[in-house]
Design a protein around this motif. Structure first.
Motif, PDB file in Angstrom:
ATOM      1  N   ALA A   1      -7.738  -8.719  -9.238  1.00  0.00           N
ATOM      2  CA  ALA A   1      -7.787  -9.494  -7.993  1.00  0.00           C
ATOM      3  C   ALA A   1      -7.834  -8.578  -6.776  1.00  0.00           C
ATOM      4  CB  ALA A   1      -6.584 -10.424  -7.912  1.00  0.00           C
ATOM      5  N   VAL A   2      -7.117  -7.455  -6.839  1.00  0.00           N
ATOM      6  CA  VAL A   2      -7.113  -6.517  -5.721  1.00  0.00           C
ATOM      7  C   VAL A   2      -8.475  -5.860  -5.551  1.00  0.00           C
ATOM      8  CG1 VAL A   2      -6.215  -4.295  -4.951  1.00  0.00           C
ATOM      9  CG2 VAL A   2      -4.644  -6.048  -5.781  1.00  0.00           C
ATOM     10  N   ARG A   3      -9.056  -5.429  -6.644  1.00  0.00           N
ATOM     11  CA  ARG A   3     -10.342  -4.728  -6.543  1.00  0.00           C
ATOM     12  C   ARG A   3     -11.444  -5.627  -6.005  1.00  0.00           C
ATOM     13  NH1 ARG A   3      -8.722  -2.713 -12.065  1.00  0.00           N
ATOM     14  NH2 ARG A   3      -7.584  -0.777 -11.654  1.00  0.00           N
ATOM     15  N   ARG A   4     -11.309  -6.937  -6.213  1.00  0.00           N
ATOM     16  CA  ARG A   4     -12.310  -7.855  -5.668  1.00  0.00           C
ATOM     17  C   ARG A   4     -12.264  -7.928  -4.144  1.00  0.00           C
ATOM     18  NH1 ARG A   4     -11.079 -10.938 -10.440  1.00  0.00           N
ATOM     19  NH2 ARG A   4      -9.527 -12.212  -9.348  1.00  0.00           N
ATOM     20  N   LEU A   5     -11.194  -7.430  -3.541  1.00  0.00           N
ATOM     21  CA  LEU A   5     -11.099  -7.439  -2.080  1.00  0.00           C
ATOM     22  C   LEU A   5     -11.915  -6.325  -1.438  1.00  0.00           C
ATOM     23  CD1 LEU A   5      -7.245  -7.979  -1.662  1.00  0.00           C
ATOM     24  CD2 LEU A   5      -9.041  -9.715  -1.841  1.00  0.00           C
ATOM     25  N   ASP A   6     -12.277  -5.330  -2.225  1.00  0.00           N
ATOM     26  CA  ASP A   6     -12.939  -4.134  -1.685  1.00  0.00           C
ATOM     27  C   ASP A   6     -14.438  -4.375  -1.552  1.00  0.00           C
ATOM     28  OD1 ASP A   6     -13.007  -1.571  -0.698  1.00  0.00           O
ATOM     29  OD2 ASP A   6     -13.251  -0.652  -2.662  1.00  0.00           O
ATOM     30  N   ARG A   7     -14.788  -5.419  -0.810  1.00  0.00           N
ATOM     31  CA  ARG A   7     -16.200  -5.783  -0.682  1.00  0.00           C
ATOM     32  C   ARG A   7     -16.611  -6.088   0.749  1.00  0.00           C
ATOM     33  NH1 ARG A   7     -13.796 -10.632  -2.890  1.00  0.00           N
ATOM     34  NH2 ARG A   7     -14.363 -12.516  -1.712  1.00  0.00           N
ATOM     35  N   PHE A   8     -15.695  -5.908   1.678  1.00  0.00           N
ATOM     36  CA  PHE A   8     -15.990  -6.252   3.059  1.00  0.00           C
ATOM     37  C   PHE A   8     -16.318  -4.986   3.842  1.00  0.00           C
ATOM     38  CE2 PHE A   8     -13.045  -9.535   1.528  1.00  0.00           C
ATOM     39  CZ  PHE A   8     -13.856 -10.653   1.702  1.00  0.00           C
ATOM     40  N   ALA A   9     -17.483  -4.927   4.409  1.00  0.00           N
ATOM     41  CA  ALA A   9     -17.941  -3.729   5.113  1.00  0.00           C
ATOM     42  C   ALA A   9     -16.998  -3.375   6.249  1.00  0.00           C
ATOM     43  CB  ALA A   9     -19.353  -3.957   5.652  1.00  0.00           C
ATOM     44  N   GLY A  10     -16.558  -2.128   6.273  1.00  0.00           N
ATOM     45  CA  GLY A  10     -15.732  -1.636   7.365  1.00  0.00           C
ATOM     46  C   GLY A  10     -14.278  -2.006   7.274  1.00  0.00           C
TER      47      GLY A  10
ATOM     48  N   LEU B   1       1.272 -13.395  -0.939  1.00  0.00           N
ATOM     49  CA  LEU B   1       0.981 -14.740  -1.410  1.00  0.00           C
ATOM     50  C   LEU B   1       1.483 -14.955  -2.834  1.00  0.00           C
ATOM     51  CD1 LEU B   1      -2.612 -14.651   0.072  1.00  0.00           C
ATOM     52  CD2 LEU B   1      -0.666 -15.922   1.016  1.00  0.00           C
ATOM     53  N   ALA B   2       1.404 -16.197  -3.299  1.00  0.00           N
ATOM     54  CA  ALA B   2       2.056 -16.559  -4.552  1.00  0.00           C
ATOM     55  C   ALA B   2       1.355 -16.020  -5.787  1.00  0.00           C
ATOM     56  CB  ALA B   2       2.169 -18.079  -4.651  1.00  0.00           C
ATOM     57  N   GLY B   3       0.042 -15.840  -5.738  1.00  0.00           N
ATOM     58  CA  GLY B   3      -0.657 -15.394  -6.925  1.00  0.00           C
ATOM     59  C   GLY B   3      -2.148 -15.258  -6.682  1.00  0.00           C
TER      60      GLY B   3
ATOM     61  N   LEU C   1      -7.223   2.390  -5.562  1.00  0.00           N
ATOM     62  CA  LEU C   1      -7.054   0.968  -5.300  1.00  0.00           C
ATOM     63  C   LEU C   1      -6.887   0.203  -6.615  1.00  0.00           C
ATOM     64  CD1 LEU C   1      -7.128  -1.229  -3.044  1.00  0.00           C
ATOM     65  CD2 LEU C   1      -9.537  -1.535  -3.611  1.00  0.00           C
ATOM     66  N   GLY C   2      -5.878  -0.643  -6.661  1.00  0.00           N
ATOM     67  CA  GLY C   2      -5.577  -1.428  -7.855  1.00  0.00           C
ATOM     68  C   GLY C   2      -4.468  -0.855  -8.706  1.00  0.00           C
ATOM     69  N   SER C   3      -4.174   0.437  -8.530  1.00  0.00           N
ATOM     70  CA  SER C   3      -3.149   1.064  -9.369  1.00  0.00           C
ATOM     71  C   SER C   3      -1.746   0.580  -9.010  1.00  0.00           C
ATOM     72  CB  SER C   3      -3.231   2.588  -9.276  1.00  0.00           C
ATOM     73  OG  SER C   3      -3.017   3.035  -7.946  1.00  0.00           O
ATOM     74  N   GLY C   4      -1.501   0.273  -7.758  1.00  0.00           N
ATOM     75  CA  GLY C   4      -0.208  -0.275  -7.370  1.00  0.00           C
ATOM     76  C   GLY C   4       0.012  -1.635  -8.003  1.00  0.00           C
ATOM     77  N   ALA C   5      -1.020  -2.471  -7.973  1.00  0.00           N
ATOM     78  CA  ALA C   5      -0.928  -3.803  -8.582  1.00  0.00           C
ATOM     79  C   ALA C   5      -0.718  -3.702 -10.080  1.00  0.00           C
ATOM     80  CB  ALA C   5      -2.198  -4.596  -8.274  1.00  0.00           C
ATOM     81  N   ALA C   6      -1.372  -2.714 -10.709  1.00  0.00           N
ATOM     82  CA  ALA C   6      -1.215  -2.530 -12.152  1.00  0.00           C
ATOM     83  C   ALA C   6       0.204  -2.094 -12.496  1.00  0.00           C
ATOM     84  CB  ALA C   6      -2.226  -1.499 -12.654  1.00  0.00           C
ATOM     85  N   LEU C   7       0.729  -1.126 -11.749  1.00  0.00           N
ATOM     86  CA  LEU C   7       2.079  -0.640 -12.031  1.00  0.00           C
ATOM     87  C   LEU C   7       3.118  -1.722 -11.783  1.00  0.00           C
ATOM     88  CD1 LEU C   7       3.861   1.664 -12.927  1.00  0.00           C
ATOM     89  CD2 LEU C   7       3.856   2.540 -10.573  1.00  0.00           C
ATOM     90  N   LYS C   8       2.870  -2.578 -10.791  1.00  0.00           N
ATOM     91  CA  LYS C   8       3.810  -3.682 -10.535  1.00  0.00           C
ATOM     92  C   LYS C   8       3.921  -4.591 -11.758  1.00  0.00           C
ATOM     93  CE  LYS C   8       6.470  -6.597  -8.352  1.00  0.00           C
ATOM     94  NZ  LYS C   8       6.019  -7.425  -7.222  1.00  0.00           N
ATOM     95  N   LEU C   9       2.807  -4.857 -12.436  1.00  0.00           N
ATOM     96  CA  LEU C   9       2.868  -5.677 -13.644  1.00  0.00           C
ATOM     97  C   LEU C   9       3.663  -4.989 -14.746  1.00  0.00           C
ATOM     98  CD1 LEU C   9      -0.703  -7.241 -14.045  1.00  0.00           C
ATOM     99  CD2 LEU C   9       1.333  -8.215 -12.968  1.00  0.00           C
TER     100      LEU C   9
END
Length: 265
Positions: free
Chosen positions: A98-107, A65-67, A154-162
């Motif tokens: 933003a990525v780490r906020r996704l890690d909240r859905f059970a299963g 997605l765009a952002g 989780l989140g390290s890929g997004a960080a390195l991309k920046l």
């Protein structure tokens, strides 16, 4: 073959989704502009009427997605429909928070896997993929898109991309200004370009003059904004201001580089 839901069919998402369809995965696609699903539907994909409809029966969900705002909107839409056991591959450039906020859905297992490369590499399946989190369950899916570099949790890929995008996008602006200086000093433009191409900035020179690929200047500015929100980066802030000043909607950063070189102050 796992049923994949692919959400986001922009310049990068469409060729990536096509790779997964060609690999034999049953594919459901969704895009905010529904017309962009037509080409993939003609090739065998199924178009969903909403993000929730797309993921309802999916084993793997891919978001491109765009952002951050677009990701947040899609997240809220699909939350009621995500099934336990689903693997979510988040491939947008949105930053680690933003990525780490996704890690909240059970299963639901989440991997962040933003990509390096433009539309040509997306079509060829030769993207560089910066992957954070446990990639093992989706490694075979990512293999259709490019080469994976494990980056950590989780989140390290997004960080390195920046980090990488800031260097590349900033470097392109530096190349454009260096050529502006060459013009001001009366140097032959091609001679200056060749010299820069053989310098440590060679990669940025290549990208500044690239044709047949697309990285929207607006998305480049978004990436630099995410970086400057995370740290004090005066040079990157200056590059971002330059891109904003010359940006034309929908144009590649190579067009912006040419305008930085020639635009009136």
């Amino acid at each position: 073959m796992e049923h994949i839901a692919f959400l986001g069919l922009g310049h990068m998402g469409a060729p990536m989704a096509r790779r997964l369809l060609a690999a034999g995965h049953p594919l459901t696609v969704w895009n905010r502009t529904a017309e962009k699903t037509a080409a993939l539907v003609a090739e065998g994909a199924v178009a969903a009427v909403s993000p929730a409809d797309a993921v309802r029966d999916a084993d793997v969900v891919v978001t491109m997605l765009a952002g951050p705002a677009a990701l947040e909107a899609v997240t809220e839409a699909i939350a009621p429909a995500l099934r336990p056991g689903t693997h979510w591959i988040e491939m947008s450039t949105v930053g680690p928070d933003a990525v780490r906020r996704l890690d909240r859905f059970a299963g639901v297992s989440v991997v962040d896997a933003p990509v390096m490369g433009s539309t040509d590499k997306a079509a060829a399946g030769t993207l560089g993929i910066l992957a954070g989190g446990d990639t093992a369950p989706v490694a075979h899916v990512l293999a259709h898109l490019g080469t994976v570099t494990r980056t950590g949790p989780l989140g390290s890929g997004a960080a390195l991309k920046l980090v990488v995008n800031s260097a590349v996008i900033g470097g392109i602006a530096v190349v454009a200004e260096a050529l502006r200086l060459a013009d001001a000093l009366g140097l032959d433009g091609e001679t200056a370009r060749a010299a820069l191409a053989h310098s440590p900035l060679g990669g940025a020179v290549t990208r500044a003059f690239a044709e047949g690929v697309h990285f929207d200047t607006a998305l480049a500015v978004k990436d630099l904004d995410l970086a400057t929100q995370a740290a004090e980066l005066p040079v990157i802030e200056a590059a971002s201001d330059q891109y904003r000043r010359v940006a034309e909607p929908g144009t590649d950063i190579s067009v912006a580089a040419a305008r930085i070189r020639t635009a009136d102050r």
